[in-house]
Design an enzyme around this catalytic site. Structure first.
Site, PDB file in Angstrom:
ATOM      1  N   GLU A 193      54.167  55.203  38.026  1.00 14.99           N
ATOM      2  CA  GLU A 193      54.280  55.241  36.282  1.00 14.99           C
ATOM      3  C   GLU A 193      52.914  55.701  35.747  1.00 14.99           C
ATOM      4  O   GLU A 193      52.667  56.483  34.893  1.00 14.99           O
ATOM      5  CB  GLU A 193      54.735  53.841  35.833  1.00 14.99           C
ATOM      6  CG  GLU A 193      55.275  53.884  34.310  1.00 14.99           C
ATOM      7  CD  GLU A 193      54.307  53.628  33.377  1.00 14.99           C
ATOM      8  OE1 GLU A 193      54.393  53.523  32.144  1.00 14.99           O
ATOM      9  OE2 GLU A 193      53.001  53.190  33.774  1.00 14.99           O
TER      10      GLU A 193
ATOM     11  N   SER B 292      48.477  47.890  28.377  1.00 12.29           N
ATOM     12  CA  SER B 292      49.317  47.337  27.143  1.00 12.29           C
ATOM     13  C   SER B 292      49.589  45.918  27.225  1.00 12.29           C
ATOM     14  O   SER B 292      49.697  45.246  26.267  1.00 12.29           O
ATOM     15  CB  SER B 292      50.478  48.370  27.258  1.00 12.29           C
ATOM     16  OG  SER B 292      50.165  49.882  26.970  1.00 12.29           O
TER      17      SER B 292
ATOM     18  N   HIS C  85      47.022  43.832  26.280  1.00 11.28           N
ATOM     19  CA  HIS C  85      46.636  43.995  24.770  1.00 11.28           C
ATOM     20  C   HIS C  85      47.546  43.404  23.965  1.00 11.28           C
ATOM     21  O   HIS C  85      47.579  43.102  22.734  1.00 11.28           O
ATOM     22  CB  HIS C  85      46.556  45.539  24.307  1.00 11.28           C
ATOM     23  CG  HIS C  85      45.088  45.912  24.858  1.00 11.28           C
ATOM     24  ND1 HIS C  85      45.124  47.402  24.878  1.00 11.28           N
ATOM     25  CD2 HIS C  85      44.294  45.691  25.375  1.00 11.28           C
ATOM     26  CE1 HIS C  85      43.884  47.693  25.195  1.00 11.28           C
ATOM     27  NE2 HIS C  85      43.168  46.499  25.634  1.00 11.28           N
TER      28      HIS C  85
ATOM     29  N   ILE D 266      45.366  54.506  34.886  1.00 10.98           N
ATOM     30  CA  ILE D 266      45.589  55.973  34.676  1.00 10.98           C
ATOM     31  C   ILE D 266      44.116  56.710  34.737  1.00 10.98           C
ATOM     32  O   ILE D 266      44.408  57.870  35.296  1.00 10.98           O
ATOM     33  CB  ILE D 266      45.877  55.896  33.050  1.00 10.98           C
ATOM     34  CG1 ILE D 266      47.177  55.257  32.864  1.00 10.98           C
ATOM     35  CG2 ILE D 266      45.700  57.536  32.375  1.00 10.98           C
ATOM     36  CD1 ILE D 266      47.452  55.078  31.428  1.00 10.98           C
TER      37      ILE D 266
ATOM     38  N   CYS E  39      64.017  65.807  22.519  1.00  4.90           N
ATOM     39  CA  CYS E  39      64.648  65.528  23.991  1.00  4.90           C
ATOM     40  C   CYS E  39      65.399  66.562  24.233  1.00  4.90           C
ATOM     41  O   CYS E  39      65.192  67.299  25.518  1.00  4.90           O
ATOM     42  CB  CYS E  39      65.559  64.196  24.065  1.00  4.90           C
ATOM     43  SG  CYS E  39      64.878  62.733  24.159  1.00  4.90           S
TER      44      CYS E  39
END
Length: 386
Positions: A186, A67, A70, A216, A130
């Site tokens: 993360e 990210s 990017h 990932i 949530c």
């Protein structure tokens, strides 16, 4: 304090249906449709103040995510590539760990000196998703380092509820290596969420195919190995990442650009003796190329888990989903569901060692060089040492 700040021109594309909320807040839901000509600069900015439910963290290590890359890269019109929630200017960086320097008056679960890893999905805790147990789908979510100031800085303030102690990891990895490993929680958490939470897991013995061997995808390989996959097949176009995937448990790795006339789906069908794969994970962000191959190599009752982010569309042959009782599942984030604490326990127990994912480390003074290096996509995780 020093921080890497990214800014860009607010210039929505003509065909982008912008909401009133986006206009008022100058907060783009699809960043690649709005932000143009990004500018990166290391600045001296004030150390952030903390609210009574927040902590101040001295950043020790922060990974460069796709990210982040990017936001640096642009299309032919100068628009950023990142397609998610973005509000600029912003301090970049969201895969991080550090040491608590100060706590707010209402913080009771953390103390000064605690070593922590931090979620980057800033969920509110009060909206319907949530309160229903779905923090990654928070209606008021902020993304650390993308729509809220992040961790490419010496200090960061975050709500205490997003922090997880990593003191147990320090018993396995000494010194700064503790923080290096913790910064990987993360991205591994995103894979965990996709496979086991959104995707519902798989039966031991299943065949898992991973497209994209970034952090990932590599996390998906390691977790699938731990969960009992009988075969793990990985496709990427970068040989070094494929070597890391092998080191982390992949049984078969293929450079998708060097298949000598084969298609990835044909390789999967060959390896599985025509049965197909039960789990296929898209972590490449290249759906128009990967989804058609996945469709052709699905077993009955299989799942495609879509983790890659890209503002794109691709045709899907729906009849194959019906006849095979197959599913396509999207997943974002890593919050809730004991994801962070479970990964921490796996690392502390020695069952999960993601250290091989790290292929480069840069001091903060070389942060712009690190960002440029990330665009070459020649290795695994690049870490910034603060």
């Amino acid at each position: 304090m020093r921080a890497l700040v990214v800014d860009a021109e607010w210039s929505p594309k003509n065909n982008y249906g912008m909401s009133e909320d986006e206009k008022v807040k100058r907060r783009a839901m699809i960043g690649s449709q709005v932000w143009r000509h990004p500018h990166f600069e290391v600045k001296d900015v004030p150390v952030p103040d903390i609210r009574d439910d927040e902590v101040l963290i001295r950043v020790k290590a922060c990974g460069i995510c796709g990210s982040d890359t990017h936001l640096y890269e642009t299309d032919h019109e100068g628009y950023i590539i990142f397609s998610g929630l973005t509000k600029l200017p912003c301090i970049l960086g969201h895969e991080f760990s550090g040491v608590i320097e100060k706590t707010g008056s209402r913080v009771s679960t953390l103390e000064v000196g605690d070593q922590v890893a931090v979620e980057s999905i800033m969920w509110c805790g009060m909206c319907q998703p949530c309160r229903s147990g779905h923090p990654n789908q928070c209606e008021h979510v902020e993304l650390l380092g993308l729509s809220a100031d992040g961790a490419f800085a010496e200090y960061i303030s975050v709500n205490a509820r997003h922090c997880w102690k990593i003191n147990s990891i320090a018993k396995v990895f000494s010194g700064d290596k503790t923080f290096d490993i913790a910064a990987l929680i993360e991205p591994i958490g995103c894979a965990y969420n996709g496979i086991f939470i959104a995707g519902g897991g798989f039966n031991p013995g299943a065949t898992v195919v991973v497209y994209g061997a970034g952090s990932i995808g590599l996390g998906a390989v390691a977790l699938s190995r731990l969960a009992g996959a009988s075969q793990i097949i990985v496709f990427d176009v970068i040989d070094e990442r494929l070597r890391i995937a092998e080191d982390m448990g992949a049984d078969y790795v293929f450079n998708a650009g060097k298949l000598n006339g084969y298609k990835p789906s044909e390789k999967v069908m060959e390896i599985t003796n025509g049965r197909g794969a039960e789990i296929q994970i898209e972590a490449a962000g290249a759906a128009p190329l990967t989804i058609p191959e996945m469709e052709k190599s699905m077993s009955a009752n299989s799942k495609i888990i879509y983790l890659g982010r890209a503002a794109t569309t691709t045709p899907v042959y729906l009849d194959a989903l019906v006849s095979g009782a197959n599913k396509i599942i999207g997943a974002r984030g890593h919050s809730g569901y004991e994801i962070f604490p479970n990964i921490i326990k796996l690392i502390a127990s020695g069952k999960l060692n993601p250290e091989k994912m790290i292929t480069a480390k840069y001091p903060f003074e070389k942060i712009l060089d690190a960002i440029v290096a990330s665009t070459k996509r020649t290795g695994g995780k690049i870490l910034l040492k603060v």
